[in-house]
Design an enzyme around this catalytic site. Structure first.
Site, PDB file in Angstrom:
ATOM      1  N   CYS A 148       2.077   6.770  -7.906  1.00  0.00           N
ATOM      2  CA  CYS A 148       3.085   6.225  -6.988  1.00  0.00           C
ATOM      3  C   CYS A 148       3.400   7.229  -5.881  1.00  0.00           C
ATOM      4  O   CYS A 148       3.789   8.362  -6.162  1.00  0.00           O
ATOM      5  CB  CYS A 148       4.350   5.874  -7.769  1.00  0.00           C
ATOM      6  SG  CYS A 148       5.765   5.574  -6.692  1.00  0.00           S
ATOM      7  N   CYS A 192       7.184   8.651  -6.034  1.00  0.00           N
ATOM      8  CA  CYS A 192       7.711   9.475  -7.128  1.00  0.00           C
ATOM      9  C   CYS A 192       7.814  10.943  -6.699  1.00  0.00           C
ATOM     10  O   CYS A 192       7.021  11.407  -5.876  1.00  0.00           O
ATOM     11  CB  CYS A 192       6.811   9.355  -8.367  1.00  0.00           C
ATOM     12  SG  CYS A 192       7.182   7.902  -9.383  1.00  0.00           S
ATOM     13  N   HIS A 220      11.001   5.932 -11.339  1.00  0.00           N
ATOM     14  CA  HIS A 220      10.112   4.864 -10.884  1.00  0.00           C
ATOM     15  C   HIS A 220      10.566   3.478 -11.351  1.00  0.00           C
ATOM     16  O   HIS A 220      10.291   2.469 -10.689  1.00  0.00           O
ATOM     17  CB  HIS A 220       8.707   5.160 -11.414  1.00  0.00           C
ATOM     18  CG  HIS A 220       7.635   4.249 -10.895  1.00  0.00           C
ATOM     19  ND1 HIS A 220       7.186   4.310  -9.589  1.00  0.00           N
ATOM     20  CD2 HIS A 220       6.924   3.260 -11.496  1.00  0.00           C
ATOM     21  CE1 HIS A 220       6.233   3.396  -9.420  1.00  0.00           C
ATOM     22  NE2 HIS A 220       6.055   2.740 -10.551  1.00  0.00           N
ATOM     23  N   ASN A 278      13.384  -4.753   0.509  1.00  0.00           N
ATOM     24  CA  ASN A 278      12.564  -5.828  -0.035  1.00  0.00           C
ATOM     25  C   ASN A 278      12.349  -5.516  -1.493  1.00  0.00           C
ATOM     26  O   ASN A 278      11.748  -4.496  -1.815  1.00  0.00           O
ATOM     27  CB  ASN A 278      11.207  -5.909   0.671  1.00  0.00           C
ATOM     28  CG  ASN A 278      11.346  -6.330   2.119  1.00  0.00           C
ATOM     29  OD1 ASN A 278      12.176  -7.158   2.456  1.00  0.00           O
ATOM     30  ND2 ASN A 278      10.534  -5.744   2.993  1.00  0.00           N
ATOM     31  N   SER A 326       5.501  -3.608  -1.841  1.00  0.00           N
ATOM     32  CA  SER A 326       4.194  -3.183  -2.327  1.00  0.00           C
ATOM     33  C   SER A 326       4.295  -2.081  -3.378  1.00  0.00           C
ATOM     34  O   SER A 326       3.287  -1.603  -3.862  1.00  0.00           O
ATOM     35  CB  SER A 326       3.311  -2.736  -1.162  1.00  0.00           C
ATOM     36  OG  SER A 326       4.041  -1.944  -0.260  1.00  0.00           O
ATOM     37  N   HIS A 361       8.700   1.146  -7.192  1.00  0.00           N
ATOM     38  CA  HIS A 361       9.627   2.281  -7.140  1.00  0.00           C
ATOM     39  C   HIS A 361      10.826   1.882  -6.282  1.00  0.00           C
ATOM     40  O   HIS A 361      10.656   1.433  -5.156  1.00  0.00           O
ATOM     41  CB  HIS A 361       8.933   3.511  -6.559  1.00  0.00           C
ATOM     42  CG  HIS A 361       9.710   4.776  -6.782  1.00  0.00           C
ATOM     43  ND1 HIS A 361       9.277   5.780  -7.598  1.00  0.00           N
ATOM     44  CD2 HIS A 361      10.925   5.161  -6.320  1.00  0.00           C
ATOM     45  CE1 HIS A 361      10.179   6.758  -7.620  1.00  0.00           C
ATOM     46  NE2 HIS A 361      11.197   6.399  -6.836  1.00  0.00           N
ATOM     47  N   HIS A 379      13.319   1.377  -3.657  1.00  0.00           N
ATOM     48  CA  HIS A 379      13.447   1.942  -2.302  1.00  0.00           C
ATOM     49  C   HIS A 379      13.821   0.858  -1.309  1.00  0.00           C
ATOM     50  O   HIS A 379      13.590  -0.325  -1.536  1.00  0.00           O
ATOM     51  CB  HIS A 379      12.137   2.608  -1.874  1.00  0.00           C
ATOM     52  CG  HIS A 379      11.025   1.628  -1.568  1.00  0.00           C
ATOM     53  ND1 HIS A 379      10.340   0.932  -2.545  1.00  0.00           N
ATOM     54  CD2 HIS A 379      10.496   1.219  -0.388  1.00  0.00           C
ATOM     55  CE1 HIS A 379       9.431   0.151  -1.983  1.00  0.00           C
ATOM     56  NE2 HIS A 379       9.511   0.295  -0.678  1.00  0.00           N
ATOM     57  N   GLN A 384      14.377   0.374   3.280  1.00  0.00           N
ATOM     58  CA  GLN A 384      13.858   0.888   4.541  1.00  0.00           C
ATOM     59  C   GLN A 384      14.944   0.860   5.608  1.00  0.00           C
ATOM     60  O   GLN A 384      15.945   0.155   5.467  1.00  0.00           O
ATOM     61  CB  GLN A 384      12.694   0.027   5.026  1.00  0.00           C
ATOM     62  CG  GLN A 384      11.499  -0.007   4.104  1.00  0.00           C
ATOM     63  CD  GLN A 384      10.298  -0.686   4.769  1.00  0.00           C
ATOM     64  OE1 GLN A 384       9.908  -0.344   5.879  1.00  0.00           O
ATOM     65  NE2 GLN A 384       9.728  -1.659   4.091  1.00  0.00           N
TER      66      GLN A 384
HETATM   67  O1  LIG Z   1       6.945  -1.973   5.048  1.00  0.00           O
HETATM   68  P1  LIG Z   1       6.304  -2.604   3.834  1.00  0.00           P
HETATM   69  O2  LIG Z   1       7.182  -2.555   2.615  1.00  0.00           O
HETATM   70  O3  LIG Z   1       4.938  -2.075   3.581  1.00  0.00           O
HETATM   71  O4  LIG Z   1       6.124  -4.133   4.225  1.00  0.00           O
HETATM   72  C1  LIG Z   1       6.988  -5.175   3.909  1.00  0.00           C
HETATM   73  O5  LIG Z   1       8.206  -5.111   4.658  1.00  0.00           O
HETATM   74  C2  LIG Z   1       8.083  -5.226   6.078  1.00  0.00           C
HETATM   75  C3  LIG Z   1       9.464  -5.265   6.688  1.00  0.00           C
HETATM   76  O6  LIG Z   1      10.223  -6.376   6.247  1.00  0.00           O
HETATM   77  C4  LIG Z   1       7.252  -6.445   6.492  1.00  0.00           C
HETATM   78  O7  LIG Z   1       6.971  -6.377   7.871  1.00  0.00           O
HETATM   79  C5  LIG Z   1       5.939  -6.544   5.709  1.00  0.00           C
HETATM   80  O8  LIG Z   1       5.306  -7.773   6.005  1.00  0.00           O
HETATM   81  C6  LIG Z   1       6.234  -6.459   4.208  1.00  0.00           C
HETATM   82  O9  LIG Z   1       5.031  -6.520   3.468  1.00  0.00           O
END
Ligand SMILES: O=P(O)(O)O[C@H]1O[C@H](CO)[C@@H](O)[C@H](O)[C@H]1O
Ligand SMILES: O=P(O)(O)O[C@H]1O[C@H](CO)[C@@H](O)[C@H](O)[C@H]1O
Lengths: 350, 350
Positions: A52, A55, A116, A156, A164, A167, A169, A171
């Site tokens: 990961c 981590c 994690h 997300n 993806s 873990h 997190h 943004q």
């Molecule tokens: O930035 P990540 O986690 O790789 O990507 C994810 O979040 C982003 C922001 O909402 C999106 O644009 C991506 O389509 C999604 O897969």
């Protein structure tokens, strides 16, 4: 002729934050489901995963090594959608179908925990408070950059929401313009403020607190409710009870209360289908353009995709994309279901 | 300072149909993908499936038996989001946060073919023309009902787009109000028409035909292109070359040309990742409210979710829900990829 019954009859509801409608079909929750099932995330993640890139101590795509962090940890997104570089650009003043403008920005990743396999509902209050102070710091730092007008904090959660890496997190995308949804919201908040001299969301909250139909959980400083105009089956919004234009307005008591309600709400979410509940969440608050913005009220949206079970989600597709968002269960029913769930995480009970 | 290069630099583009922006990050297509993979639909469906409620001769949930239909076949949706019943309702004239109104409507299902395993790209031109005349008939019939103001024709294709049955079919939701997206579009078309005395989409099309950068396929009567402001990676729009406010304006030659371009576009879609390409599509055209609507131009949207392969889709999640739609590949690049694909379906070549 039958009289309108909002709990039974198909109807539309109006969202004053974005000036859009949602189609509500209370009777439709009964239809059988033969479509796609989501895979349930396994409950057996290790506390530390050597593969990961989030981590502690592991190496990221760009070759940098994560420190042995103990609470939250922030770094620049290695695959950012925005770049910091300043781009020379002359706006074309003529009307054109090909209207474009460069966009500058900074993207960061916020690891919520070194562990994690730990998500918000299972974290300690202290650890959640640490995330909140990280968000405050980032809002101040990024918002303080001269060209940054807006700081979008979001998470997300779950692979069904495009996450993806399990873990824990979130943004932060900070940028030089106001994004579309924020600009729509700001315009409507501003129109209301100019007309009434008061805050749309605070006035709305007063009425919700009287009705008590859509409240999920409440404490001295914050309320989590299913908005009257929610589009996702179990959509919620956390609103501050006092006028807070931004996360840095919180008193220490408010930070603790916000951590508490975040934990309570996400525990209820996990308990709903006894699964690690997927969602996208995000904070809407005053832009960082140097203006006062009394029309803004800090709030946090939760948009969870699940509808009937851990594996059956609501699809916002053909009709919803071409026509209008549509929901199959009333917000009042969803709020009642969430409200009645235990405050103890299902894993703790077993 | 570097000069703005629309093919390289992060930027925003403006969509004049709905007055919203999209964030374009051309450089971001390179990031590695470790997230959710979609399951590829199997290619081995039978021509007839005893368990399918859309196949000819089979019995539906409500106990009715489908006829032995030979082309397209229409029936009322057994689990409709809208009901036909008239509901008594008195509008509250006071300003309120709880604005709701009953919505009346009719939902129908349109089976495209009796064959369980046949989708648009693999159907004969005649069979596609039959679907078009069904759409025309439904637009006229449903639009002719006194309380119906809007007829939304759409298709959800593929389980990733919430389609619960692979049998080729679309839907029609006809209703007493203009849905949100249609109302937004109508407002912008109307403003343009009032200002310029001409049609926004026809004027836009003229410029696209000169530039030829975003055209995917074209014939005497229709053009399929990736709009300058597309949000989905391989989003397209089919526009008529002549002023057509609605599908019933088509001449017989235009119906044939529309069937042809539908087939060509969906073949290219299938060929892109050599898979039965998922999407939601839908027709936007004049409302059926009895007005003339010269501001409208018939067009059909295709919103496909796939980004990199048959199994990796674009997630419109956290940032996109809270902030603004975001794309990782330029519309020009997508158009070029689609344009260069063969007009022969990959299964025909094998
Ligand atoms: O930035 P990540 O986690 O790789 O990507 C994810 O979040 C982003 C922001 O909402 C999106 O644009 C991506 O389509 C999604 O897969
Ligand atoms: O009507 P269906 O195919 O059962 O359902 C599908 O399309 C509808 C219209 O876009 C959506 O509301 C549903 O969420 C989706 O699963």
């Amino acid at each position: 002729m039958k009289n309108f019954d909002i709990n039974e009859d198909p109807h539309r509801r109006y969202n004053p934050l974005i000036n859009e409608w949602v189609l509500v079909s209370p009777h439709r929750a009964k239809r059988p489901w033969q479509g796609q099932n989501e895979t349930v995330s396994s409950n057996t993640l290790p506390e530390y995963d050597t593969t990961c890139y989030l981590c502690p101590g592991n190496v990221r795509a760009n070759g940098m090594e994560n420190p042995a962090y103990e609470n939250s940890f922030v770094f620049e997104n290695d695959f950012a959608a925005l770049k910091q570089e300043e781009i020379a650009f002359e706006e074309n003043k003529e009307e054109s179908f090909f209207k474009a403008q460069p966009e500058r920005g900074i993207s960061r990743v916020v690891c919520f925990s070194p562990k994690h396999n730990l998500t918000l509902p299972e974290m300690s209050l202290n650890a959640i408070e640490d995330i909140i102070s990280t968000w405050q710091k980032e809002y101040t730092d990024l918002g303080g950059v001269d060209y940054i007008k807006h700081v979008q904090i979001f998470e997300n959660k779950g692979s069904v929401m495009g996450c993806s890496n399990p873990h824990p997190h979130g943004q932060i995308w900070a940028q030089s313009s106001l994004p579309t949804e924020v600009e729509k919201t700001q315009n409507n908040l501003k129109t209301y403020f100019d007309k009434h001299g008061s805050n749309l969301l605070l006035d709305y909250l007063q009425e919700e607190l009287k009705l008590k139909e859509r409240i999920v959980v409440e404490n001295d400083h914050f309320v989590a409710l299913v908005p009257f105009w929610a589009i996702w089956p179990f959509e919620t919004m956390i609103i501050g009870k006092r006028h807070l234009t931004k996360i840095t307005d919180f008193t220490p008591a408010e930070s603790t209360a916000f951590a508490t309600i975040l934990k309570q709400l996400t525990i209820k979410y996990d308990n709903l289908f006894e699964t690690s509940f997927p969602y996208s969440s995000g904070i809407h608050q005053a832009p960082t353009d140097g203006e006062a913005h009394p029309e803004w009220q800090f709030h946090m949206h939760f948009y969870p995709p699940l509808l009937r079970s851990a594996t059956v989600k609501k699809f916002m597709v053909g009709y919803e994309m071409m026509g209008e968002s549509q929901r199959d269960i009333t917000p009042e029913k969803s709020a009642e279901m969430l409200r009645n769930l235990s405050d103890v995480h299902y894993k703790q009970k077993a």
